[in-house]
Enzyme design. Structure first.
Site, PDB file in Angstrom:
ATOM      1  N   SER A  16      28.925  38.897  35.153  1.00 45.19           N
ATOM      2  CA  SER A  16      27.571  38.846  34.594  1.00 45.19           C
ATOM      3  C   SER A  16      26.631  37.914  35.347  1.00 45.19           C
ATOM      4  O   SER A  16      25.427  38.107  35.345  1.00 45.19           O
ATOM      5  CB  SER A  16      27.652  38.396  33.135  1.00 45.19           C
ATOM      6  OG  SER A  16      28.347  37.164  33.042  1.00 45.19           O
ATOM      7  N   ARG A  17      27.207  36.885  35.974  1.00 47.43           N
ATOM      8  CA  ARG A  17      26.364  35.863  36.615  1.00 47.43           C
ATOM      9  C   ARG A  17      26.959  35.471  37.954  1.00 47.43           C
ATOM     10  O   ARG A  17      28.116  35.772  38.253  1.00 47.43           O
ATOM     11  CB  ARG A  17      26.298  34.599  35.742  1.00 47.43           C
ATOM     12  CG  ARG A  17      25.566  34.779  34.445  1.00 47.43           C
ATOM     13  CD  ARG A  17      25.332  33.439  33.746  1.00 47.43           C
ATOM     14  NE  ARG A  17      26.518  32.853  33.162  1.00 47.43           N
ATOM     15  CZ  ARG A  17      27.058  31.703  33.560  1.00 47.43           C
ATOM     16  NH1 ARG A  17      26.511  30.997  34.544  1.00 47.43           N
ATOM     17  NH2 ARG A  17      28.134  31.222  32.973  1.00 47.43           N
ATOM     18  N   ASP A  65      37.347  37.277  26.524  1.00 46.89           N
ATOM     19  CA  ASP A  65      37.741  35.999  27.123  1.00 46.89           C
ATOM     20  C   ASP A  65      39.008  36.251  27.941  1.00 46.89           C
ATOM     21  O   ASP A  65      40.049  36.608  27.377  1.00 46.89           O
ATOM     22  CB  ASP A  65      38.004  34.996  25.985  1.00 46.89           C
ATOM     23  CG  ASP A  65      38.406  33.623  26.494  1.00 46.89           C
ATOM     24  OD1 ASP A  65      38.829  33.514  27.668  1.00 46.89           O
ATOM     25  OD2 ASP A  65      38.301  32.666  25.708  1.00 46.89           O
ATOM     26  N   VAL A  66      38.929  36.063  29.246  1.00 47.74           N
ATOM     27  CA  VAL A  66      40.076  36.378  30.113  1.00 47.74           C
ATOM     28  C   VAL A  66      41.329  35.575  29.745  1.00 47.74           C
ATOM     29  O   VAL A  66      42.440  35.970  30.088  1.00 47.74           O
ATOM     30  CB  VAL A  66      39.770  36.173  31.622  1.00 47.74           C
ATOM     31  CG1 VAL A  66      38.741  37.159  32.118  1.00 47.74           C
ATOM     32  CG2 VAL A  66      39.384  34.735  31.934  1.00 47.74           C
ATOM     33  N   ASN A  92      37.409  36.994  39.106  1.00 42.54           N
ATOM     34  CA  ASN A  92      36.362  36.056  39.529  1.00 42.54           C
ATOM     35  C   ASN A  92      36.025  35.019  38.456  1.00 42.54           C
ATOM     36  O   ASN A  92      35.587  33.924  38.792  1.00 42.54           O
ATOM     37  CB  ASN A  92      35.112  36.879  39.896  1.00 42.54           C
ATOM     38  CG  ASN A  92      33.865  36.029  39.968  1.00 42.54           C
ATOM     39  OD1 ASN A  92      33.612  35.349  40.963  1.00 42.54           O
ATOM     40  ND2 ASN A  92      33.068  36.036  38.896  1.00 42.54           N
ATOM     41  N   SER A 144      39.187  28.750  45.569  1.00 46.09           N
ATOM     42  CA  SER A 144      38.192  27.749  45.945  1.00 46.09           C
ATOM     43  C   SER A 144      38.752  26.854  47.043  1.00 46.09           C
ATOM     44  O   SER A 144      39.961  26.579  47.072  1.00 46.09           O
ATOM     45  CB  SER A 144      37.854  26.875  44.726  1.00 46.09           C
ATOM     46  OG  SER A 144      37.125  25.736  45.127  1.00 46.09           O
ATOM     47  N   TYR A 157      41.001  21.758  38.172  1.00 44.85           N
ATOM     48  CA  TYR A 157      40.406  22.917  38.864  1.00 44.85           C
ATOM     49  C   TYR A 157      41.173  23.257  40.139  1.00 44.85           C
ATOM     50  O   TYR A 157      41.539  24.414  40.371  1.00 44.85           O
ATOM     51  CB  TYR A 157      38.944  22.585  39.179  1.00 44.85           C
ATOM     52  CG  TYR A 157      38.160  23.702  39.844  1.00 44.85           C
ATOM     53  CD1 TYR A 157      37.688  24.781  39.107  1.00 44.85           C
ATOM     54  CD2 TYR A 157      37.871  23.657  41.214  1.00 44.85           C
ATOM     55  CE1 TYR A 157      36.949  25.788  39.717  1.00 44.85           C
ATOM     56  CE2 TYR A 157      37.138  24.658  41.826  1.00 44.85           C
ATOM     57  CZ  TYR A 157      36.674  25.720  41.070  1.00 44.85           C
ATOM     58  OH  TYR A 157      35.945  26.727  41.681  1.00 44.85           O
ATOM     59  N   ALA A 159      44.211  22.458  40.986  1.00 41.66           N
ATOM     60  CA  ALA A 159      45.577  22.928  40.676  1.00 41.66           C
ATOM     61  C   ALA A 159      45.546  24.382  40.219  1.00 41.66           C
ATOM     62  O   ALA A 159      46.406  25.191  40.608  1.00 41.66           O
ATOM     63  CB  ALA A 159      46.200  22.048  39.599  1.00 41.66           C
ATOM     64  N   LYS A 161      43.400  26.696  41.033  1.00 38.99           N
ATOM     65  CA  LYS A 161      43.076  27.591  42.160  1.00 38.99           C
ATOM     66  C   LYS A 161      44.229  27.644  43.161  1.00 38.99           C
ATOM     67  O   LYS A 161      44.509  28.698  43.739  1.00 38.99           O
ATOM     68  CB  LYS A 161      41.790  27.126  42.846  1.00 38.99           C
ATOM     69  CG  LYS A 161      40.543  27.219  41.952  1.00 38.99           C
ATOM     70  CD  LYS A 161      40.221  28.648  41.580  1.00 38.99           C
ATOM     71  CE  LYS A 161      38.882  28.790  40.867  1.00 38.99           C
ATOM     72  NZ  LYS A 161      38.551  30.188  40.557  1.00 38.99           N
TER      73      LYS A 161
HETATM   74  P1  NAP Z   1      29.176  30.906  37.302  1.00 35.37           P
HETATM   75  O1  NAP Z   1      27.868  31.184  37.920  1.00 35.37           O
HETATM   76  O2  NAP Z   1      29.326  29.729  36.393  1.00 35.37           O
HETATM   77  O3  NAP Z   1      29.666  32.230  36.523  1.00 35.37           O
HETATM   78  C1  NAP Z   1      30.883  32.214  35.849  1.00 35.37           C
HETATM   79  C2  NAP Z   1      31.163  33.591  35.300  1.00 35.37           C
HETATM   80  O4  NAP Z   1      32.467  33.554  34.669  1.00 35.37           O
HETATM   81  C3  NAP Z   1      30.185  34.021  34.210  1.00 35.37           C
HETATM   82  O5  NAP Z   1      30.001  35.408  34.305  1.00 35.37           O
HETATM   83  C4  NAP Z   1      30.922  33.676  32.915  1.00 35.37           C
HETATM   84  O6  NAP Z   1      30.542  34.479  31.812  1.00 35.37           O
HETATM   85  C5  NAP Z   1      32.348  34.004  33.325  1.00 35.37           C
HETATM   86  N1  NAP Z   1      33.353  33.351  32.485  1.00 35.37           N
HETATM   87  C6  NAP Z   1      33.528  32.027  32.259  1.00 35.37           C
HETATM   88  N2  NAP Z   1      34.554  31.849  31.408  1.00 35.37           N
HETATM   89  C7  NAP Z   1      35.036  33.080  31.102  1.00 35.37           C
HETATM   90  C8  NAP Z   1      36.088  33.556  30.288  1.00 35.37           C
HETATM   91  N3  NAP Z   1      36.850  32.721  29.569  1.00 35.37           N
HETATM   92  N4  NAP Z   1      36.298  34.895  30.207  1.00 35.37           N
HETATM   93  C9  NAP Z   1      35.516  35.755  30.894  1.00 35.37           C
HETATM   94  N5  NAP Z   1      34.499  35.364  31.692  1.00 35.37           N
HETATM   95  C10 NAP Z   1      34.275  34.042  31.785  1.00 35.37           C
HETATM   96  O7  NAP Z   1      30.315  30.712  38.411  1.00 35.37           O
HETATM   97  P2  NAP Z   1      30.365  31.175  39.961  1.00 35.37           P
HETATM   98  O8  NAP Z   1      29.875  30.062  40.778  1.00 35.37           O
HETATM   99  O9  NAP Z   1      29.760  32.515  40.117  1.00 35.37           O
HETATM  100  O10 NAP Z   1      31.939  31.227  40.154  1.00 35.37           O
HETATM  101  C11 NAP Z   1      32.665  32.447  40.224  1.00 35.37           C
HETATM  102  C12 NAP Z   1      34.062  32.132  40.748  1.00 35.37           C
HETATM  103  O11 NAP Z   1      33.958  31.542  42.048  1.00 35.37           O
HETATM  104  C13 NAP Z   1      34.822  31.124  39.896  1.00 35.37           C
HETATM  105  O12 NAP Z   1      36.184  31.492  39.824  1.00 35.37           O
HETATM  106  C14 NAP Z   1      34.671  29.826  40.649  1.00 35.37           C
HETATM  107  O13 NAP Z   1      35.723  28.929  40.398  1.00 35.37           O
HETATM  108  C15 NAP Z   1      34.686  30.338  42.077  1.00 35.37           C
HETATM  109  N6  NAP Z   1      34.062  29.406  43.033  1.00 35.37           N
HETATM  110  C16 NAP Z   1      32.738  29.098  42.942  1.00 35.37           C
HETATM  111  C17 NAP Z   1      32.195  28.210  43.846  1.00 35.37           C
HETATM  112  C18 NAP Z   1      30.737  27.828  43.817  1.00 35.37           C
HETATM  113  O14 NAP Z   1      30.381  26.851  44.509  1.00 35.37           O
HETATM  114  N7  NAP Z   1      29.880  28.522  43.111  1.00 35.37           N
HETATM  115  C19 NAP Z   1      33.010  27.630  44.834  1.00 35.37           C
HETATM  116  C20 NAP Z   1      34.341  27.972  44.894  1.00 35.37           C
HETATM  117  C21 NAP Z   1      34.865  28.877  43.980  1.00 35.37           C
HETATM  118  P3  NAP Z   1      29.677  33.823  30.567  1.00 35.37           P
HETATM  119  O15 NAP Z   1      28.348  33.458  31.133  1.00 35.37           O
HETATM  120  O16 NAP Z   1      29.624  34.906  29.543  1.00 35.37           O
HETATM  121  O17 NAP Z   1      30.470  32.623  30.122  1.00 35.37           O
END
Ligand code: NAP
Length: 249
Positions: A16-17, A65-66, A92, A144, A157, A159, A161
């Site tokens: 979604s985001r 909720d995953v 993701n 990550s 976090y 651990a 990943k």
């Molecule tokens: P984000 O913008 O915070 O988006 C997180 C997404 O995960 C949202 O769609 C959220 O949905 C969903 N989510 C959270 N908890 C959930 C649950 N229990 N069940 C189902 N959906 C859930 O995060 P992002 O930056 O896009 O990150 C995406 C992935 O990339 C993550 O795994 C993150 O660890 C990884 N990552 C990100 C970065 C970075 O710098 N951005 C770096 C390394 C890795 P809701 O809004 O409905 O809660």
């Protein structure tokens, strides 16, 4: 890159985001029917679906909720039956809940593990039977750089990943005889809500550590995810592809 996903169904958790949204949009642009998962922000998921439909793509939003094993098996199982299988899974969905270990509580540890690690298990478990039956599947897990390099304040976090790397390699070995590849993409810092709390000093410090001199963009990640799903990547499995501007090599 050859990527024709018409008649394929893709589940993007946390679609979604942020990064998941761009992955969902890109997969839809290649013809996939995309299941956009969210946990609480339905409005954001509907907005993503609206953008996909506006561009001529299709899909639906699916709230769960995953980390909830039973709910994931039920909802994803029903979707898989209705849609004749799910061919693509992008694990993701993820959260951070940072804090120094001295101050980290049990709930801070459990919630991050439950979503980032167990959520990956739950969703993979829910789709793999159908993929086995069809002898085809593409699974991409978003990990990550923190899971590879470690980071102070992110014991939970990183651990979670790092554990997904082991999960990726084990499932890649288990699933490869059935035509299913499992890979991981490892982003560095990507401009999304998840890093919105970094203050100016921290942003400056991290930017200085990135050889390519900028934070990542969501499209940097979604492009590599699409490559791993494409025909050109059909001989790649069990790999971790770093997309981090060089911050960890
Ligand atoms: P984000 O913008 O915070 O988006 C997180 C997404 O995960 C949202 O769609 C959220 O949905 C969903 N989510 C959270 N908890 C959930 C649950 N229990 N069940 C189902 N959906 C859930 O995060 P992002 O930056 O896009 O990150 C995406 C992935 O990339 C993550 O795994 C993150 O660890 C990884 N990552 C990100 C970065 C970075 O710098 N951005 C770096 C390394 C890795 P809701 O809004 O409905 O809660």
């Amino acid at each position: 890159m050859k990527l024709e996903l018409t008649n394929q169904v893709a589940l993007v958790t946390g679609g979604s985001r942020g990064i998941g949204k761009d992955i969902a949009k890109k997969l839809a642009s290649y013809g996939a029917y995309v299941l956009i998962n969210y946990a609480s922000n339905q409005e954001a998921a509907e907005e993503t679906l609206g953008e996909i439909e506006q561009d001529g793509g299709s899909g639906r939003v699916v709230g769960f909720d995953v980390s909830d094993f039973d709910e994931v098996q039920r909802i994803v199982g029903e979707l898989s039956n209705e849609l004749n299988g799910i061919q693509i899974l992008v694990n993701n969905a993820g959260i951070r809940n940072d804090g120094l270990l001295m101050r980290m509580g049990q709930e801070d540890w459990d919630r991050v593990m439950d979503i980032n690690l167990k959520g990956t298990f739950n969703c993979t478990k829910a789709v793999c039977r159908g993929m086995f039956k069809n002898r085809y599947g593409r699974i991409v897990n978003i990990i990550s750089a923190a899971g590879e390099a470690g980071n102070p304040g992110q014991a939970n976090y990183s651990a979670s990943k790092a554990a997904v790397i082991g999960f990726t390699k084990s499932t890649a070995k288990e699933f490869s005889p059935r035509g299913i590849t499992v890979n991981a993409v490892s982003p560095g810092f990507v401009e999304t809500d998840i890093i919105a709390d970094l203050n100016e000093d921290m942003r400056k410090k991290y930017l200085e550590a990135i050889p390519l001199g900028r934070f990542g963009r969501v499209e940097d990640i979604s492009g590599v995810v699409c490559f791993l799903i494409s025909e050109g990547a059909s001989y790649i499995t069990g790999e971790v592809i770093r997309v981090n501007g060089g911050i960890y090599m």
